[in-house]
Design a protein around this motif. Sequence first.
Motif, PDB file in Angstrom:
ATOM      1  N   ALA A  17       0.833  -1.214   0.000  1.00  0.00           N
ATOM      2  CA  ALA A  17       0.000   0.000   0.000  1.00  0.00           C
ATOM      3  C   ALA A  17       0.860   1.254   0.000  1.00  0.00           C
ATOM      4  CB  ALA A  17      -0.940  -0.006   1.199  1.00  0.00           C
ATOM      5  N   VAL A  18       2.053   1.172   0.581  1.00  0.00           N
ATOM      6  CA  VAL A  18       2.916   2.354   0.613  1.00  0.00           C
ATOM      7  C   VAL A  18       3.453   2.683  -0.777  1.00  0.00           C
ATOM      8  CG1 VAL A  18       3.561   2.084   3.019  1.00  0.00           C
ATOM      9  CG2 VAL A  18       4.901   0.936   1.273  1.00  0.00           C
ATOM     10  N   ARG A  19       3.536   1.708  -1.627  1.00  0.00           N
ATOM     11  CA  ARG A  19       3.959   1.937  -3.009  1.00  0.00           C
ATOM     12  C   ARG A  19       2.718   2.129  -3.857  1.00  0.00           C
ATOM     13  NH1 ARG A  19       8.164  -2.999  -3.576  1.00  0.00           N
ATOM     14  NH2 ARG A  19       9.624  -2.298  -1.983  1.00  0.00           N
ATOM     15  N   GLY A  20       2.373   3.339  -4.126  1.00  0.00           N
ATOM     16  CA  GLY A  20       1.131   3.639  -4.831  1.00  0.00           C
ATOM     17  C   GLY A  20       1.072   3.107  -6.247  1.00  0.00           C
ATOM     18  N   GLY A  21       2.213   2.962  -6.905  1.00  0.00           N
ATOM     19  CA  GLY A  21       2.207   2.537  -8.296  1.00  0.00           C
ATOM     20  C   GLY A  21       2.365   1.054  -8.505  1.00  0.00           C
ATOM     21  N   ALA A  22       2.267   0.259  -7.459  1.00  0.00           N
ATOM     22  CA  ALA A  22       2.496  -1.178  -7.598  1.00  0.00           C
ATOM     23  C   ALA A  22       1.426  -1.849  -8.446  1.00  0.00           C
ATOM     24  CB  ALA A  22       2.558  -1.841  -6.219  1.00  0.00           C
ATOM     25  N   ARG A  23       0.213  -1.307  -8.433  1.00  0.00           N
ATOM     26  CA  ARG A  23      -0.881  -1.938  -9.183  1.00  0.00           C
ATOM     27  C   ARG A  23      -1.472  -1.018 -10.225  1.00  0.00           C
ATOM     28  NH1 ARG A  23      -4.493  -3.662  -4.297  1.00  0.00           N
ATOM     29  NH2 ARG A  23      -3.918  -1.560  -3.792  1.00  0.00           N
ATOM     30  N   GLU A  24      -0.717  -0.065 -10.701  1.00  0.00           N
ATOM     31  CA  GLU A  24      -1.219   0.841 -11.727  1.00  0.00           C
ATOM     32  C   GLU A  24      -1.429   0.081 -13.032  1.00  0.00           C
ATOM     33  OE1 GLU A  24      -2.159   4.040 -11.620  1.00  0.00           O
ATOM     34  OE2 GLU A  24      -1.787   4.035  -9.476  1.00  0.00           O
ATOM     35  N   LEU A  90      -7.964  -5.902  -7.021  1.00  0.00           N
ATOM     36  CA  LEU A  90      -8.359  -4.967  -5.965  1.00  0.00           C
ATOM     37  C   LEU A  90      -8.202  -3.512  -6.403  1.00  0.00           C
ATOM     38  CD1 LEU A  90      -6.886  -6.712  -2.813  1.00  0.00           C
ATOM     39  CD2 LEU A  90      -9.290  -6.465  -3.420  1.00  0.00           C
ATOM     40  N   GLY A  91      -7.418  -3.280  -7.432  1.00  0.00           N
ATOM     41  CA  GLY A  91      -7.286  -1.936  -7.974  1.00  0.00           C
ATOM     42  C   GLY A  91      -6.103  -1.183  -7.411  1.00  0.00           C
ATOM     43  N   PRO A  92      -5.785  -0.048  -8.013  1.00  0.00           N
ATOM     44  CA  PRO A  92      -4.586   0.687  -7.622  1.00  0.00           C
ATOM     45  C   PRO A  92      -4.732   1.527  -6.354  1.00  0.00           C
ATOM     46  CG  PRO A  92      -5.651   1.775  -9.460  1.00  0.00           C
ATOM     47  CD  PRO A  92      -6.409   0.507  -9.199  1.00  0.00           C
ATOM     48  N   ARG A  93      -5.955   1.740  -5.901  1.00  0.00           N
ATOM     49  CA  ARG A  93      -6.137   2.588  -4.717  1.00  0.00           C
ATOM     50  C   ARG A  93      -5.971   1.784  -3.442  1.00  0.00           C
ATOM     51  NH1 ARG A  93     -11.421   5.931  -5.586  1.00  0.00           N
ATOM     52  NH2 ARG A  93     -10.981   6.263  -3.399  1.00  0.00           N
ATOM     53  N   ASP A  94      -5.713   2.488  -2.344  1.00  0.00           N
ATOM     54  CA  ASP A  94      -5.545   1.856  -1.042  1.00  0.00           C
ATOM     55  C   ASP A  94      -6.897   1.362  -0.533  1.00  0.00           C
ATOM     56  OD1 ASP A  94      -4.533   0.996   1.378  1.00  0.00           O
ATOM     57  OD2 ASP A  94      -4.476   3.005   2.265  1.00  0.00           O
ATOM     58  N   LEU A  95      -6.982   0.069  -0.258  1.00  0.00           N
ATOM     59  CA  LEU A  95      -8.243  -0.532   0.155  1.00  0.00           C
ATOM     60  C   LEU A  95      -8.694  -0.002   1.519  1.00  0.00           C
ATOM     61  CD1 LEU A  95     -10.377  -2.576  -0.699  1.00  0.00           C
ATOM     62  CD2 LEU A  95      -9.063  -4.340   0.461  1.00  0.00           C
ATOM     63  N   ALA A  97      -8.160   2.948   2.834  1.00  0.00           N
ATOM     64  CA  ALA A  97      -8.678   4.308   2.669  1.00  0.00           C
ATOM     65  C   ALA A  97     -10.092   4.273   2.067  1.00  0.00           C
ATOM     66  CB  ALA A  97      -7.751   5.126   1.789  1.00  0.00           C
ATOM     67  N   GLU A  98     -10.322   3.355   1.138  1.00  0.00           N
ATOM     68  CA  GLU A  98     -11.659   3.249   0.557  1.00  0.00           C
ATOM     69  C   GLU A  98     -12.677   2.766   1.560  1.00  0.00           C
ATOM     70  OE1 GLU A  98     -11.912   1.161  -3.121  1.00  0.00           O
ATOM     71  OE2 GLU A  98     -10.161   2.159  -3.955  1.00  0.00           O
ATOM     72  N   VAL A  99     -12.283   1.847   2.449  1.00  0.00           N
ATOM     73  CA  VAL A  99     -13.201   1.333   3.453  1.00  0.00           C
ATOM     74  C   VAL A  99     -13.543   2.425   4.467  1.00  0.00           C
ATOM     75  CG1 VAL A  99     -13.408  -0.300   5.369  1.00  0.00           C
ATOM     76  CG2 VAL A  99     -12.518  -1.061   3.184  1.00  0.00           C
ATOM     77  N   LYS A 100     -12.565   3.256   4.833  1.00  0.00           N
ATOM     78  CA  LYS A 100     -12.822   4.348   5.775  1.00  0.00           C
ATOM     79  C   LYS A 100     -13.792   5.361   5.207  1.00  0.00           C
ATOM     80  CE  LYS A 100      -8.625   4.217   8.511  1.00  0.00           C
ATOM     81  NZ  LYS A 100      -7.406   4.929   8.894  1.00  0.00           N
TER      82      LYS A 100
END
Length: 101
Positions: A17-24, A90-95, A97-100
Motif C-alpha cells: 500500500a505504501v507503493r502507490g504505483g504497484a498496481r497501476e 483490488l485496484g490501484p487505490r488503497d483498500l 482508505a476506501e473502506v474508511k
Amino acid sequence: MNFLALLLALACERLFAVRGGAREPGWLLAYVRGALRRIGRAADAARAAFVVLAAVLPGVAIALAMGALDPSLHGLAWVAFAALVLFFALGPRDLAAEVKE
C-alpha cells in the motif's frame, strides 16, 4: 485454498500500500493503445481479425499460465496465482482508505 489466496492477496495489498504505483494499470493501457493503433492502420478486411486477436490474446495467455501450473505442489501454485489475480483486481487505490470513506 480460496481463503488462503484471499488472505495472501490482502496481506500483499497491505504490504504494498505504501507503493502507490504497484498496481497501476499502465501496462494494460499500453496494450490497449497499441492494439488500437494496429486496428486503425489495418485494412478494412483485417480489422475484424485484429479486434478478435486483441480481445482473445490476454485470455489465451491466462489459460496457458493456468495450464502450466504444476499440480505436484498440492495446489500452492494455484493459490499463488489466485492471490496474484486478486491482488491486481483490488485496484490501484488503497483498500483501507476506501473502506474508511
